[in-house]
Design an enzyme around this catalytic site. Structure first.
Site, PDB file in Angstrom:
ATOM      1  N   TYR A  28       0.832  -1.208   0.000  1.00 44.25           N
ATOM      2  CA  TYR A  28       0.000   0.000   0.000  1.00 44.25           C
ATOM      3  C   TYR A  28       0.865   1.256   0.000  1.00 44.25           C
ATOM      4  CZ  TYR A  28      -3.293   3.526   1.697  1.00 44.25           C
ATOM      5  OH  TYR A  28      -4.047   4.657   1.848  1.00 44.25           O
ATOM      6  N   GLN A  62       1.570   4.318  -3.358  1.00 43.14           N
ATOM      7  CA  GLN A  62       1.062   5.680  -3.203  1.00 43.14           C
ATOM      8  C   GLN A  62       1.455   6.521  -4.415  1.00 43.14           C
ATOM      9  OE1 GLN A  62      -0.900   6.830  -0.396  1.00 43.14           O
ATOM     10  NE2 GLN A  62      -1.023   4.612  -0.506  1.00 43.14           N
TER      11      GLN A  62
END
Length: 153
Positions: free
Chosen positions: A130, A134
């Site tokens: 995750y 970004q």
């Protein structure tokens, strides 16, 4: 016990901080009885609430205890643990000292060390992915390049 824990809210933050704590008595002596563990759970629950946290789960064996607790980010974890250990040692001395003094000596009830593990949420691999995924702002040079491309007819 529910496996879905609510997000908590502070004045300026939202958090979900769960800690698995393990405390052992000095010299890992076998001091705990069922009534002691019942009393410890009540003391820990009250202490957690006083500090803005929550005791989600508690259990113990004859020579150590486990807690699953929530600690708000405004409270330093070391202070939270110090308060839990300090208050519980005081209560055990007041209420169970005749049983305890045969197995422990000196002023200290708890070992000065402890185990703490953060828990809950997604596995580390998912969090790493995750973070890697970004949308990073473009570098200054690539931003200038893309503006030139957009200006061309």
């Amino acid at each position: 016990m529910s496996t879905d824990y609510e997000w908590r809210t502070g004045r300026t933050c939202r958090f979900k901080l769960h800690y698995h704590l393990v405390f052992v008595p000095k010299y890992r002596r076998e001091v705990f009885t069922a009534p002691m563990l019942e009393r410890l759970e009540a003391v820990y629950r009250e202490t957690c609430e006083q500090m803005g946290g929550e005791l989600l789960e508690f259990n113990g064996e004859i020579d150590h205890v486990h807690l699953l607790a929530v600690c708000p980010p405004k409270v330093a974890l070391s202070n939270f643990i110090g308060k839990l250990k300090g208050k519980s040692a005081y209560v055990l001395r007041q209420e169970f000292w005749p049983e305890v003094e045969k197995k422990l000596w000196g002023e200290q009830f708890w070992s000065p060390s402890y185990c703490v593990v953060s828990c809950g949420g997604a596995p580390l691999e998912i969090i790493e992915a995750y973070i890697k995924d970004q949308r990073r702002p473009p570098s200054e040079q690539s931003a200038i390049h893309s503006q030139r491309i957009r200006k061309q007819p």
